[in-house]
Design an enzyme around this catalytic site. Sequence first.
Site, PDB file in Angstrom:
ATOM      1  N   GLU A 225       0.795  -1.222   0.000  1.00  0.00           N
ATOM      2  CA  GLU A 225       0.000   0.000   0.000  1.00  0.00           C
ATOM      3  C   GLU A 225       0.829   1.274   0.000  1.00  0.00           C
ATOM      4  O   GLU A 225       2.013   1.277   0.367  1.00  0.00           O
ATOM      5  CB  GLU A 225      -0.950  -0.012   1.186  1.00  0.00           C
ATOM      6  CG  GLU A 225      -0.236  -0.201   2.499  1.00  0.00           C
ATOM      7  CD  GLU A 225      -1.202  -0.412   3.644  1.00  0.00           C
ATOM      8  OE1 GLU A 225      -2.106  -1.251   3.499  1.00  0.00           O
ATOM      9  OE2 GLU A 225      -1.056   0.273   4.656  1.00  0.00           O
TER      10      GLU A 225
ATOM     11  N   SER B 220      12.544   6.444   6.869  1.00  0.00           N
ATOM     12  CA  SER B 220      12.286   6.119   8.273  1.00  0.00           C
ATOM     13  C   SER B 220      12.792   4.717   8.579  1.00  0.00           C
ATOM     14  O   SER B 220      12.448   3.759   7.890  1.00  0.00           O
ATOM     15  CB  SER B 220      10.783   6.208   8.539  1.00  0.00           C
ATOM     16  OG  SER B 220      10.501   5.803   9.854  1.00  0.00           O
TER      17      SER B 220
ATOM     18  N   SER C  77      12.673   5.484  14.347  1.00  0.00           N
ATOM     19  CA  SER C  77      11.586   5.126  15.256  1.00  0.00           C
ATOM     20  C   SER C  77      12.165   4.777  16.619  1.00  0.00           C
ATOM     21  O   SER C  77      12.722   3.703  16.802  1.00  0.00           O
ATOM     22  CB  SER C  77      10.813   3.935  14.684  1.00  0.00           C
ATOM     23  OG  SER C  77      10.252   4.310  13.449  1.00  0.00           O
ATOM     24  N   LEU C  78      12.038   5.699  17.538  1.00  0.00           N
ATOM     25  CA  LEU C  78      12.601   5.503  18.872  1.00  0.00           C
ATOM     26  C   LEU C  78      11.582   4.765  19.738  1.00  0.00           C
ATOM     27  O   LEU C  78      11.866   3.721  20.310  1.00  0.00           O
ATOM     28  CB  LEU C  78      12.967   6.870  19.460  1.00  0.00           C
ATOM     29  CG  LEU C  78      13.941   6.867  20.607  1.00  0.00           C
ATOM     30  CD1 LEU C  78      15.276   6.275  20.193  1.00  0.00           C
ATOM     31  CD2 LEU C  78      14.134   8.297  21.134  1.00  0.00           C
TER      32      LEU C  78
ATOM     33  N   CYS D  86       3.013  -2.954  15.577  1.00  0.00           N
ATOM     34  CA  CYS D  86       2.935  -2.711  14.131  1.00  0.00           C
ATOM     35  C   CYS D  86       2.271  -3.870  13.417  1.00  0.00           C
ATOM     36  O   CYS D  86       2.690  -5.019  13.546  1.00  0.00           O
ATOM     37  CB  CYS D  86       4.340  -2.481  13.575  1.00  0.00           C
ATOM     38  SG  CYS D  86       4.345  -2.286  11.788  1.00  0.00           S
TER      39      CYS D  86
ATOM     40  N   ASN E  60      -2.168   3.814  16.428  1.00  0.00           N
ATOM     41  CA  ASN E  60      -3.339   3.473  15.617  1.00  0.00           C
ATOM     42  C   ASN E  60      -3.723   2.026  15.875  1.00  0.00           C
ATOM     43  O   ASN E  60      -3.024   1.116  15.435  1.00  0.00           O
ATOM     44  CB  ASN E  60      -2.989   3.578  14.131  1.00  0.00           C
ATOM     45  CG  ASN E  60      -3.270   4.953  13.605  1.00  0.00           C
ATOM     46  OD1 ASN E  60      -4.345   5.500  13.810  1.00  0.00           O
ATOM     47  ND2 ASN E  60      -2.288   5.522  12.927  1.00  0.00           N
TER      48      ASN E  60
ATOM     49  N   CYS F 200      -0.298   1.585   9.369  1.00  0.00           N
ATOM     50  CA  CYS F 200       0.465   0.582   8.622  1.00  0.00           C
ATOM     51  C   CYS F 200      -0.287  -0.719   8.387  1.00  0.00           C
ATOM     52  O   CYS F 200      -0.720  -1.363   9.320  1.00  0.00           O
ATOM     53  CB  CYS F 200       1.734   0.218   9.392  1.00  0.00           C
ATOM     54  SG  CYS F 200       2.949   1.490   9.417  1.00  0.00           S
TER      55      CYS F 200
ATOM     56  N   CYS G 124       3.443   8.464   1.063  1.00  0.00           N
ATOM     57  CA  CYS G 124       4.042   7.512   2.001  1.00  0.00           C
ATOM     58  C   CYS G 124       4.167   6.168   1.276  1.00  0.00           C
ATOM     59  O   CYS G 124       3.162   5.566   0.907  1.00  0.00           O
ATOM     60  CB  CYS G 124       3.139   7.401   3.225  1.00  0.00           C
ATOM     61  SG  CYS G 124       3.719   6.200   4.417  1.00  0.00           S
TER      62      CYS G 124
ATOM     63  N   CYS H   8       8.192  -5.292  15.461  1.00  0.00           N
ATOM     64  CA  CYS H   8       7.744  -4.352  16.509  1.00  0.00           C
ATOM     65  C   CYS H   8       6.336  -4.753  16.973  1.00  0.00           C
ATOM     66  O   CYS H   8       5.475  -5.061  16.160  1.00  0.00           O
ATOM     67  CB  CYS H   8       7.741  -2.924  15.976  1.00  0.00           C
ATOM     68  SG  CYS H   8       9.349  -2.436  15.313  1.00  0.00           S
TER      69      CYS H   8
ATOM     70  N   CYS I  12       7.418  -7.287   7.050  1.00  0.00           N
ATOM     71  CA  CYS I  12       8.634  -6.743   7.671  1.00  0.00           C
ATOM     72  C   CYS I  12       9.132  -7.767   8.689  1.00  0.00           C
ATOM     73  O   CYS I  12       8.350  -8.420   9.365  1.00  0.00           O
ATOM     74  CB  CYS I  12       8.311  -5.429   8.372  1.00  0.00           C
ATOM     75  SG  CYS I  12       9.748  -4.672   9.179  1.00  0.00           S
TER      76      CYS I  12
HETATM   77  N1  SAH Z   1      10.114   0.411   9.252  1.00  0.00           N
HETATM   78  C1  SAH Z   1      10.270   1.798   9.319  1.00  0.00           C
HETATM   79  C2  SAH Z   1       9.278   2.557   8.468  1.00  0.00           C
HETATM   80  C3  SAH Z   1       7.872   2.063   8.434  1.00  0.00           C
HETATM   81  S1  SAH Z   1       6.970   2.239   9.937  1.00  0.00           S
HETATM   82  C4  SAH Z   1      10.215   2.277  10.752  1.00  0.00           C
HETATM   83  O1  SAH Z   1       9.915   1.484  11.632  1.00  0.00           O
HETATM   84  O2  SAH Z   1      10.536   3.436  10.978  1.00  0.00           O
HETATM   85  C5  SAH Z   1       6.661   3.986   9.964  1.00  0.00           C
HETATM   86  C6  SAH Z   1       6.266   4.520  11.328  1.00  0.00           C
HETATM   87  O3  SAH Z   1       4.984   4.015  11.719  1.00  0.00           O
HETATM   88  C7  SAH Z   1       7.243   4.134  12.435  1.00  0.00           C
HETATM   89  O4  SAH Z   1       7.643   5.277  13.140  1.00  0.00           O
HETATM   90  C8  SAH Z   1       6.425   3.225  13.320  1.00  0.00           C
HETATM   91  O5  SAH Z   1       6.867   3.328  14.646  1.00  0.00           O
HETATM   92  C9  SAH Z   1       5.014   3.725  13.093  1.00  0.00           C
HETATM   93  N2  SAH Z   1       3.961   2.756  13.395  1.00  0.00           N
HETATM   94  C10 SAH Z   1       3.959   1.427  13.173  1.00  0.00           C
HETATM   95  N3  SAH Z   1       2.807   0.874  13.595  1.00  0.00           N
HETATM   96  C11 SAH Z   1       2.054   1.875  14.093  1.00  0.00           C
HETATM   97  C12 SAH Z   1       0.754   1.946  14.693  1.00  0.00           C
HETATM   98  N4  SAH Z   1      -0.001   0.857  14.842  1.00  0.00           N
HETATM   99  N5  SAH Z   1       0.312   3.158  15.104  1.00  0.00           N
HETATM  100  C13 SAH Z   1       1.073   4.264  14.926  1.00  0.00           C
HETATM  101  N6  SAH Z   1       2.282   4.263  14.367  1.00  0.00           N
HETATM  102  C14 SAH Z   1       2.782   3.085  13.962  1.00  0.00           C
HETATM  103 FE1  SF4 Z   2       8.842  -3.044  10.545  1.00  0.00          FE
HETATM  104 FE2  SF4 Z   2       8.721  -0.384  10.951  1.00  0.00          FE
HETATM  105 FE3  SF4 Z   2       6.642  -1.989  11.525  1.00  0.00          FE
HETATM  106 FE4  SF4 Z   2       8.819  -2.070  13.049  1.00  0.00          FE
HETATM  107  S1  SF4 Z   2       7.437  -0.307  12.788  1.00  0.00           S
HETATM  108  S2  SF4 Z   2       7.716  -3.840  12.281  1.00  0.00           S
HETATM  109  S3  SF4 Z   2      10.392  -1.768  11.507  1.00  0.00           S
HETATM  110  S4  SF4 Z   2       7.492  -1.612   9.523  1.00  0.00           S
END
Ligand code: SAH
Ligand code: SF4
Length: 359
Positions: free
Chosen positions: A94, A197, A222-223, A121, A300, A343, A107, A118, A114
Site C-alpha cells: 500500500e 524512516s 523510530s525511537l 505494528c 493506531n 500501517c 508515504c 515491533c 517486515c
Molecule cells: N520500518 C520503518 C518505516 C515504516 S513504519 C520504521 O519502523 O521506521 C513507519 C512509522 O509508523 C514508524 O515510526 C512506526 O513506529 C510507526 N507505526 C507502526 N505501527 C504503528 C501503529 N499501529 N500506530 C502508529 N504508528 C505506527
Molecule cells: Fe517493521 Fe517499521 Fe513496523 Fe517495526 S514499525 S515492524 S520496523 S514496519
Amino acid sequence: METKTNLKNLNFKELEDFVIKNNLPKFRAKQIAKWLYNKKVDSFDQMTDLSKAVREQLKEKAEITSLKLATYEISEEDGSIKFLWKLKDGHTIETVLIQERNHKTLCISTQVGCAVGCKFCFTTKDGLIRNLETPEIIDQYIEVQRFIGNTPENRISNVVYMGMGEPLANYDNVKKSVQIFTDDKMLGLSNRKITISSSGIIHQIEKMYNDPDFPQVKLAVSLNASNQKQREYLMPISQTNTIEDLMKTLDKIPFKQGFRIMLEYVLIKGVNDSEEDAHRLGKLISRNRKKYKVNLIPFNPFPGTEFQRPTEKDVLRFEKILWKYNITVIVRWSKGKDISAACGQLRKKEIENQKIMIT
Ligand code: SAH
Ligand code: SF4
C-alpha cells in the site's frame, strides 16, 4: 531468451550505459528518462520523438513496468487517499497520499511485510514476505501521480519511506530508488523532501551515511521508547541495537541545515506515555536537541492488538513536557483515520475479504 532490462531498475548513469551498449547515441538516455519520469508513459510507442526503428529495438531489449491498482479509498475526513497495489506475484502493498493545503506527500512501502517484529505494528504480523524491487518502489510514486493527474499543480513534492517494511533492510533497492527520485534528469525531487524512516539498524544507518553514492536525504528513526527496557519490549531489534548506541550513532552524524533527524515516538496508552517517559525522553534528546525533532504518533489500533491509543489530553500533556526541554515536537494526528491509514490495515481488510469469499 535474453531477459529484458527493466528500465526503472536503472539510475541515470546505468541508463546511459544501457543506451551505449545498444549502439544508440548517449543523448537517447535523456530522452528516455524524460518519457519515463516526466511524462510518465508506460509504453515505448508513446515515446514519439524516437523513431519507430529505435522503439522496436528498445522493445526487444527492455521493458517498462507499472503497478496494478487493486483498490483505493479516499478519506472523507482529510482527503488522503490510500492505494492498494497488486504485485506480479499476487502480493499486495500500500501507498498513502497525504494532501496538505500547500503540498502533497506520498508515504511509500519498501517491503511486503517486515522482519523487524515491533509489537505495535501490523505490517510485521506475518514476518517478511519479500523485498520490493526498485521499480515497485518508484512506480508507487509514478502511478499515484498519474492517478491524480500528471500536472505541475498536482505534483507530489514529498516522499516518505514510512509505509510497509524497513527501508534499510532493503538497502540496494531503496538506494537506487532514492537516486531515481532525486536525479534532475529523472523524477527530480528535492533531497530535503525525501525522508527515510528506519527502526534504527545501526550498521545500516552508518553504511548509508558513509556511502558516497547514496544521495543525502532526511532520516527519521523510530525511537518509540524512553529507556532500553521499554524499547526492547516494544522493538526486539533493540536487543542488539541499544538505545544508547543508537543515540550515540545519531549524535555523531554531522549536523546539516535542513536535515534534522526526526525521532518518531508512537504513543501507546499506559506503556510509554507517562510523564516520567516524557521527562526521560526530554533528557535523552536535550543533550543534542538542535539536531532532532520529535514526531509523536498516537498509536493506531488494529484488530487483535493488545494496545490502546492514548487520549488527546494525554498526548498534549506529553508534548508539553518535551517543550520544557526546548525540543521541537510535532504531533502526527493520523491522517485518514477513517480509511484505516495505519500501517498495513487496508491490506489486512482486503485479505479478510478474500478469506470471506473463499469460505
Ligand atoms: N520500518 C520503518 C518505516 C515504516 S513504519 C520504521 O519502523 O521506521 C513507519 C512509522 O509508523 C514508524 O515510526 C512506526 O513506529 C510507526 N507505526 C507502526 N505501527 C504503528 C501503529 N499501529 N500506530 C502508529 N504508528 C505506527
Ligand atoms: Fe517493521 Fe517499521 Fe513496523 Fe517495526 S514499525 S515492524 S520496523 S514496519
